[in-house]
Enzyme design. Structure first.
Site, short mmCIF file in Angstrom:
data_model
loop_
_atom_site.label_atom_id
_atom_site.label_comp_id
_atom_site.label_asym_id
_atom_site.label_seq_id
_atom_site.Cartn_x
_atom_site.Cartn_y
_atom_site.Cartn_z
NE ARG A 174 -3.05 0.34 3.30
CZ ARG A 174 -2.44 0.67 4.46
NH1 ARG A 174 -1.67 1.84 4.61
NH2 ARG A 174 -2.26 -0.37 5.49
CE1 TYR A 231 -16.97 10.97 -15.69
CE2 TYR A 231 -16.54 10.90 -13.14
CZ TYR A 231 -16.78 9.95 -14.51
OH TYR A 231 -17.29 8.88 -14.63
CG ASP A 258 -10.02 15.44 -14.93
OD1 ASP A 258 -9.57 14.87 -15.81
OD2 ASP A 258 -11.15 14.62 -14.29
CE LYS A 288 -13.28 7.24 -18.35
NZ LYS A 288 -13.25 8.61 -17.72
C1 LIG Z 1 -13.96 9.02 -16.39
C2 LIG Z 1 -13.58 10.12 -15.88
C3 LIG Z 1 -13.30 10.52 -14.38
C4 LIG Z 1 -13.48 9.09 -13.58
O1 LIG Z 1 -12.31 8.34 -13.77
P1 LIG Z 1 -12.76 6.71 -13.35
O2 LIG Z 1 -11.47 6.13 -13.90
O3 LIG Z 1 -13.99 6.19 -13.99
O4 LIG Z 1 -12.82 6.63 -11.83
C5 LIG Z 1 -12.64 11.59 -13.98
N1 LIG Z 1 -12.64 12.70 -14.87
C6 LIG Z 1 -12.98 12.62 -16.05
C7 LIG Z 1 -12.69 13.81 -17.15
C8 LIG Z 1 -13.30 11.31 -16.49
O5 LIG Z 1 -13.60 11.44 -17.95
#
Ligand SMILES: *Cc1c(COP(=O)(O)O)cnc(C)c1O
Length: 386
Positions: A50, A102, A174, A199
């Protein structure tokens, strides 16, 4: 140490490359929870997975290098990464978020952190004057996405960084939609960059992961503490998969973007299409700002069909592009923001901000562009209400 200066090479050789013990060109999957200690009070640098794991550490070094920060942190999902970053704040603090962050970011602030006294405020961050006017003594951070979902709205990141610095608050980006290959917020003065690595970074729709990069040693120490204390870490196997995905990020994105530019031009010229949202189109909101801060417009496109086209029939008529949540994988995906990603927003607000029932969001993959355009053309044709 490999020698290189360009990001295409860093994607492959960055962070910790290979395995010194064996010469293996890939970092091994250290599938272990603990490490034997030679004697009381001494360890080999690794104690418990961890706290630290060599495969995860290689990934963390890689994302820190790619984003141009001092330290990286890997989490079990994008939301775990966002939760860790929000754990930097305390009761009474407020975080400004851009109006189209998001949905999960909004939800965790509204339904979880608010219960602990962390407040939030939604601001249209495309307007920097408005943003600056909304900073009160309680505001401790500004969290933005650019381009933001689903209308691909562009925010001036250098402007956000400048305002944040002037008021002594943290700036957080982000960077999921762009990745460090297309946009590097830390170079623009941003303090913290985070990702849903699920993604584009992973890129193959086969894992869930999140990453955080900071550019300050004190902040790195606090993030390391939070990561270990709250424990939402990424496992060794998924760390390995993510390192593997990142190696091809450059070639994948080149193709994603080339396809997206073609698809955006095709849609813009189509008589059935009312409006195309793509930051790479010269008439898009924030086109100039995006050109300054990013390599190109990325590979996400939203568009709206005219009223005499049936959206439900459009989705049903697609034979290559899959109807699914998520984005950034090699396969093209399509979604309906009004009923999927943004369903929790009341309809009148959705309509006002442009997330209409006719809005369609495309994550353009790396298939042959002719096949993609043919699929779009046929689905549009079959969706016309005569
Ligand atoms: C998908 C997404 C998230 C969340 O991520 P997860 O891996 O699904 O927890 C956060 N910000 C953006 C812009 C996203 O497209």
């Amino acid at each position: 140490m490999a020698e290189y200066s360009k990001i295409e090479s860093a994607l492959i050789h960055g962070g910790i490359y290979g395995d010194a013990a064996t010469g293996a060109v890939n970092v091994p999957i250290y599938q272990t929870s603990t490490y034997e200690q030679p004697e009381l009070g001494r360890n080999s640098g690794w104690e418990y997975s961890r706290t630290g794991n060599p495969t995860r550490a290689a990934l963390e070094a890689l994302i820190a290098e790619l984003e141009g920060g001092t330290a990286g942190f890997a989490f079990g999902s994008g939301m775990a990464a966002i939760t860790a970053v929000l754990s930097l704040f305390q009761a009474g603090d407020r975080v400004i978020i851009s109006s189209n962050v998001y949905g999960g970011t909004f939800r965790v602030l509204d339904k979880v952190f608010r219960n602990f006294g962390l407040g939030y405020e939604i601001v249209d961050t495309t307007d920097l004057q408005l943003l600056e006017a909304r900073i009160t003594p309680e505001v401790k951070a500004i969290l933005v996405e650019s381009p933001a979902n689903p209308l691909l709205t562009v925010t001036d990141l250098a402007g956000v960084a400048r305002i944040a610095k002037a008021h002594g608050v943290l700036s957080i980006v982000d960077n999921t939609f762009m990745t460090p290959y297309l946009q590097r917020p830390i170079a623009l003065g941003i303090d913290i960059v985070l990702h849903s690595a699920t993604k584009y970074l992973g890129g193959h729709s086969d894992l869930i992961a999140g990453l955080v990069v900071v550019n300050d040693d004190a902040l790195a120490e606090r993030m390391a503490f939070i990561q270990n204390a709250t424990g939402g870490v990424l496992g060794p196997f998924d760390s390995f998969l993510l390192i593997r995905g990142i190696k091809t990020l450059g070639v994948r994105l080149d193709r994603h973007v080339a396809n997206a530019e073609c698809a955006a031009a095709f849609l813009q010229l189509h008589k059935a299409v009312k409006k195309v949202y793509y930051p790479g189109l010269p008439d898009a909101q924030g086109y100039e700002v995006n050109r300054r801060q990013a390599k190109n417009g990325g590979a996400m496109i939203s568009f709206e069909l005219h009223k005499n086209y049936d959206v439900r029939r459009f989705f049903r008529s697609l034979r290559l592009i899959a109807l699914a949540e998520s984005l950034g994988g090699v396969e093209s995906l399509v979604c309906h923001p009004a009923s999927m990603t943004h369903a929790s927003i009341p309809k009148d607000i959705r309509d006002r901000v442009g997330i209409t029932d006719g809005l369609i969001r495309l994550s353009i993959g790396i298939e042959n562009i002719d096949d993609l355009l043919q699929d779009l053309e046929r689905a549009i044709e079959e969706s016309e209400v005569r």
